[in-house]
Design a protein around this motif. Structure first.
Motif, PDB file in Angstrom:
ATOM      1  N   ILE A 464       0.656  -1.075  -0.171  1.00 54.90           N
ATOM      2  CA  ILE A 464      -0.029  -0.017  -0.043  1.00 54.90           C
ATOM      3  C   ILE A 464       0.708   1.201   0.003  1.00 54.90           C
ATOM      4  CG2 ILE A 464      -0.334   0.370   2.538  1.00 54.90           C
ATOM      5  CD1 ILE A 464      -3.050   0.566  -0.331  1.00 54.90           C
ATOM      6  N   ILE A 465       2.172   1.008   0.425  1.00 54.15           N
ATOM      7  CA  ILE A 465       3.113   2.148   0.325  1.00 54.15           C
ATOM      8  C   ILE A 465       3.905   1.896  -0.983  1.00 54.15           C
ATOM      9  CG2 ILE A 465       5.117   3.271   1.336  1.00 54.15           C
ATOM     10  CD1 ILE A 465       3.817   2.198   4.033  1.00 54.15           C
ATOM     11  N   ASP A 466       4.568   0.935  -1.190  1.00 56.82           N
ATOM     12  CA  ASP A 466       5.394   0.670  -2.299  1.00 56.82           C
ATOM     13  C   ASP A 466       4.783   0.820  -3.751  1.00 56.82           C
ATOM     14  OD1 ASP A 466       7.327  -0.025  -0.334  1.00 56.82           O
ATOM     15  OD2 ASP A 466       7.147  -2.069  -0.726  1.00 56.82           O
ATOM     16  N   ILE A 467       3.536   0.383  -3.916  1.00 58.79           N
ATOM     17  CA  ILE A 467       3.273   0.596  -5.132  1.00 58.79           C
ATOM     18  C   ILE A 467       2.592   1.900  -5.702  1.00 58.79           C
ATOM     19  CG2 ILE A 467       0.955  -0.139  -6.397  1.00 58.79           C
ATOM     20  CD1 ILE A 467       1.012  -2.965  -5.378  1.00 58.79           C
ATOM     21  N   PRO A 468       1.969   2.745  -4.780  1.00 59.48           N
ATOM     22  CA  PRO A 468       1.918   4.022  -5.288  1.00 59.48           C
ATOM     23  C   PRO A 468       3.257   4.857  -5.430  1.00 59.48           C
ATOM     24  CG  PRO A 468       0.335   3.843  -3.369  1.00 59.48           C
ATOM     25  CD  PRO A 468       1.385   2.682  -3.696  1.00 59.48           C
ATOM     26  N   LEU A 469       4.273   4.761  -4.604  1.00 56.89           N
ATOM     27  CA  LEU A 469       5.632   5.420  -4.875  1.00 56.89           C
ATOM     28  C   LEU A 469       6.197   4.793  -6.330  1.00 56.89           C
ATOM     29  CD1 LEU A 469       7.372   4.743  -1.480  1.00 56.89           C
ATOM     30  CD2 LEU A 469       6.580   6.823  -2.581  1.00 56.89           C
ATOM     31  N   PHE A 470       6.146   3.369  -6.572  1.00 53.64           N
ATOM     32  CA  PHE A 470       6.618   3.108  -8.110  1.00 53.64           C
ATOM     33  C   PHE A 470       5.696   3.584  -8.932  1.00 53.64           C
ATOM     34  CE2 PHE A 470       6.040   0.031 -11.409  1.00 53.64           C
ATOM     35  CZ  PHE A 470       7.644  -0.167 -11.693  1.00 53.64           C
ATOM     36  N   SER A 471       4.542   3.522  -8.927  1.00 52.92           N
ATOM     37  CA  SER A 471       3.533   4.454  -9.891  1.00 52.92           C
ATOM     38  C   SER A 471       3.820   5.856 -10.114  1.00 52.92           C
ATOM     39  CB  SER A 471       2.076   4.063  -9.518  1.00 52.92           C
ATOM     40  OG  SER A 471       1.657   2.827  -9.152  1.00 52.92           O
ATOM     41  N   ALA A 472       3.959   6.434  -9.382  1.00 52.65           N
ATOM     42  CA  ALA A 472       4.306   8.070  -9.514  1.00 52.65           C
ATOM     43  C   ALA A 472       5.690   8.079 -10.144  1.00 52.65           C
ATOM     44  CB  ALA A 472       4.404   8.528  -7.799  1.00 52.65           C
ATOM     45  N   ASN A 473       6.705   7.322  -9.657  1.00 49.49           N
ATOM     46  CA  ASN A 473       8.052   7.231 -10.289  1.00 49.49           C
ATOM     47  C   ASN A 473       8.206   6.941 -11.570  1.00 49.49           C
ATOM     48  OD1 ASN A 473      10.464   8.063  -8.538  1.00 49.49           O
ATOM     49  ND2 ASN A 473       8.836   7.256  -7.323  1.00 49.49           N
ATOM     50  N   SER A 474       6.966   5.966 -11.983  1.00 47.10           N
ATOM     51  CA  SER A 474       6.800   5.516 -13.337  1.00 47.10           C
ATOM     52  C   SER A 474       6.744   6.563 -14.499  1.00 47.10           C
ATOM     53  CB  SER A 474       5.813   4.256 -13.562  1.00 47.10           C
ATOM     54  OG  SER A 474       4.715   5.049 -13.441  1.00 47.10           O
ATOM     55  N   LEU A 475       5.910   7.734 -13.785  1.00 41.22           N
ATOM     56  CA  LEU A 475       5.815   9.019 -14.800  1.00 41.22           C
ATOM     57  C   LEU A 475       6.824   9.682 -15.062  1.00 41.22           C
ATOM     58  CD1 LEU A 475       2.987  10.451 -12.644  1.00 41.22           C
ATOM     59  CD2 LEU A 475       2.686   8.861 -14.792  1.00 41.22           C
ATOM     60  N   LYS A 476       8.232   9.258 -14.564  1.00 43.58           N
ATOM     61  CA  LYS A 476       9.361   9.869 -14.903  1.00 43.58           C
ATOM     62  C   LYS A 476      10.240   9.197 -15.968  1.00 43.58           C
ATOM     63  CE  LYS A 476      10.659  11.091 -10.114  1.00 43.58           C
ATOM     64  NZ  LYS A 476      11.632  11.124  -9.056  1.00 43.58           N
TER      65      LYS A 476
END
Length: 680
Positions: A464-476
């Motif tokens: 619940i913490i890791d997936i949002p962080l990964f999703s947000a960084n995938s925009l980079k």
């Protein structure tokens, strides 16, 4: 007396970890808060935003570093060794076919449901019809699916293997960026002290990193003795600067309360999701922390974090936040502007030294990961130099060192500024965090025998913490994130190619092999000419006839008075006790089978094997023995184009792999090499 000695030893080891393990995460204050307010996210410096960022950073340090990694992940060690390949190795144990098949079915059902719900959330979020309450409700529904689906997925042996290799590839991808972004962020303090020196930032960064890579051959032990006092001063300086800023505006301490992070999400919704790509910069270095566990151990790493590193980081971030509340223009570089003007140059020098040390953390981590990959058969043999007589974990790998150096220099030249690198940073880091969460829960389920429901709740709390962080960084991705992903994919392809093609080669070599026992029996009855001495034939597999033995018998038509069939095996543990080092079996009057066992952290040495054989009653002298080795010339069979390319890559890797006698430290004048052709 003993307790005092142990406490002193623990304190010394904790100081050493500050110099090696926490360099990367310790330099994050140089750029993290600045990047949160960069033009990439379009947030202005105002109180609610500052409080929201500080709250997110604080809880990221607590939940990800303190609870996830230091409390849970570091429990999963293989006799003290850490890293994602260690997790992969542990997670692949203790699974029966029946359990696996059940978990496969459950996992596939759960995965389909998970994908559907994630798609639904994405659709609702993008059209702006979701609020905080709705988000919490949907997250709860996802949790129910994860409890079923992801517990099943982590039971897949094949998937676990791929997860570990992908995670290792991600780690290699991020280590190219970490030294560059850390050192450039520190050197960019020149822009504050003397704007006219801006043109010297890139050459100075390359020069300092060149020096760092040059001293790697002296080992992490020697390096840490020099680095540790500097990093201790660095963290104390972080704390003092932070306290001075907090005294300006003590109200900033309210950001410790998680309500500010929740309010931030509620207020800015989709924009708050995007900025998670900058928040993750505060926790970069956690994978290097875990990979370096074999260098120093768990207790020193934990003690250093909770007593020095964490308090210093929190104080400095909050000090920067207090400065921004008073002077929003300080966002240009809040870290350096937090210091008084007279301390700017000393702080610049100290920050540069700390950034160099930050690079050391990931370099030593990649050395550890590479050695594990080589010993486990995922990378070709390469020269590994042990730099300490006391600590086997302190190593130097020349090929990795200079390949990494070239990559870092090219990255600096291409990106030119730390903000550009920060935009590329995060995808590989958060991707590895997601995979680590899955693997640690697989270990808890299968190795520690935890209740499946508890494991599911733990996995849900991680993801619940890791997936949002990964999703947000995938925009980079298009802002530079493609670089670590491309490098990680390249390393993954190399590892999977070496493992699979080598297995294919060995299977092809021995598929028509006759019975070893039958041949030995025949030779004992109708023996060819015998010559004095001992012949040692290296064999990859027991119960098969080594190719070198067949070729020697076919072409030279002789046998030595004593023949030893030697097989070296790498166990799935860091060390093998000397009692279990060798097993000896007498196959006939003149034939012996010796199997030597080594851990993946140990050096395989034939002289040591002979010594152990002597203790077991099989006396062997190096100068009276000849080592017969087969050298295969690989020929590709007809394949589809993609397998043809994979075969070509394997042949190239084989040609550049470390020479087998050098790997086992066999004297060159005792080696006889016999060639053969193998079609793969």
């Amino acid at each position: 007396m003993m307790n005092k000695k142990n406490k002193k030893s623990l304190s010394a080891a904790s100081l050493a970890t500050i110099g090696i393990v926490y360099g990367d995460i310790g330099t994050s204050p140089l750029y993290t808060l600045r990047e949160c307010f960069s033009g990439y996210y379009n947030f202005s410096v105002q109180p609610d935003v500052v409080f929201g960022f500080l709250s997110l950073i604080f809880w990221a340090l607590i939940l990800i570093v303190s609870l996830k990694y230091l409390v849970h992940v570091m429990r999963a060690d293989n006799e003290g060794e850490g890293g994602i390949l260690t997790l992969m190795s542990l997670a692949g144990r203790n699974t029966t076919p029946r359990v696996t098949s059940i978990l496969v079915m459950i996992g596939l059902i759960g995965l389909i449901g998970l994908i559907g719900l994630i798609g639904l959330i994405g659709l609702i979020g993008l059209i702006g019809l979701i609020g905080l309450i709705g988000l919490i409700g949907l997250i709860g529904l996802i949790g129910l699916i994860w409890l079923i689906g992801l517990i099943g997925l982590i039971g897949l042996i094949g998937l676990i293997g791929l997860i570990g290799l992908i995670g290792a590839g991600f780690f290699y991808g991020e280590v190219v960026i970490t030294p560059a972004v850390s050192v450039m962020s520190a050197i960019e303090g020149l822009e504050i002290a003397a704007p006219s020196l801006e043109a010297y930032i890139v050459p100075c960064s390359i020069g300092l990193l060149t020096l760092l890579f040059l001293i790697q051959k002296h080992g992490t032990g020697s390096v840490s003795r020099f680095f540790s006092p500097i990093m201790l001063i660095w963290f104390l300086t972080l704390a003092l600067l932070g306290i001075s800023g907090i005294l300006i505006n003590p109200e900033v301490l309210k950001a410790v309360h998680p309500k500010w992070a929740i309010s931030f999400f509620k207020e800015y919704q989709l924009a708050s999701f995007f900025v998670l790509g900058a928040i993750v910069l505060a926790v970069t270095g956690v994978e290097a922390l875990y990979a370096d566990m074999g260098h120093f151990g768990k207790s020193p790493i934990r003690l250093a974090w909770f007593s020095i590193v964490l308090p210093s980081l929190v104080l400095n971030y909050f000090g920067q936040g207090a400065l921004l509340l008073k002077n929003p223009a300080a966002i240009k570089n809040p870290f350096f502007l937090l210091a008084p003007e007279w301390a700017l140059i000393p702080l610049l020098i100290l920050a540069t030294l700390a950034a160099i040390i930050a690079s050391q953390a990931v370099i030593s981590g990649v050395f550890s990961l590479t050695r594990q990959a080589v010993r486990l058969g995922y990378l070709p043999p390469m020269k590994i130099i042990h730099t300490s007589e006391m600590e086997s974990g302190q190593i130097y790998i020349p090929m990795v060192n200079w390949t990494l150096y070239i990559g870092v220099v090219l990255v600096i030249i291409n990106f030119q500024h730390s903000s550009n690198l920060a935009a590329a940073y995060g995808i590989a880091v958060t991707g590895t965090m997601v995979l680590t969460s899955i693997l640690i829960c697989a270990v808890a389920l299968k190795n520690w025998n935890w209740n499946p429901v508890c494991v599911g709740l733990l996995l849900f709390s991680f993801l619940i913490i890791d997936i949002p962080l990964f999703s947000a960084n995938s925009l980079k991705f298009f802002s530079g994130g493609w670089l670590p992903l491309t490098l990680g994919l390249l390393i993954f392809i190399i590892m999977i190619t070496w493992k699979s093609e080598r297995f294919r080669m060995l299977r092809r070599m021995y598929q028509h092999n006759n019975s070893l026992e039958a041949m030995i029996s025949s030779l004992e009855k109708n023996s060819p000419i015998r010559v004095p001495g001992t012949a040692v034939y290296l064999s990859h597999t027991v119960n098969v006839i080594p190719f070198a033995f067949l070729y020697n018998l076919k072409h030279n038509k002789i046998l030595h008075e004593r023949v030893i069939l030697l097989t070296l095996r790498t166990e799935d543990v860091p060390y093998v006790h000397n009692i279990r080092r060798v097993t000896i079996e007498k196959l006939s009057g003149t034939f012996w089978r010796v199997v030597a066992y080594y851990g993946f952290k140990e050096i395989r040495n034939v002289e040591d094997i002979f010594h152990r054989c002597g203790l077991e009653g099989l006396s062997c002298k190096m100068m009276e023995s000849s080592f017969f080795i087969s050298r295969e010339t690989l020929i590709l069979s007809k394949r589809p184009w993609y397998l043809f390319l994979r075969g070509k890559l394997f042949i190239a890797l084989s040609r550049n792999a470390m020479y087998e006698p050098d790997e086992f430290e066999i004297p060159p004048d005792r080696v006889i090499e016999l060639g053969s052709q193998v079609e793969i």
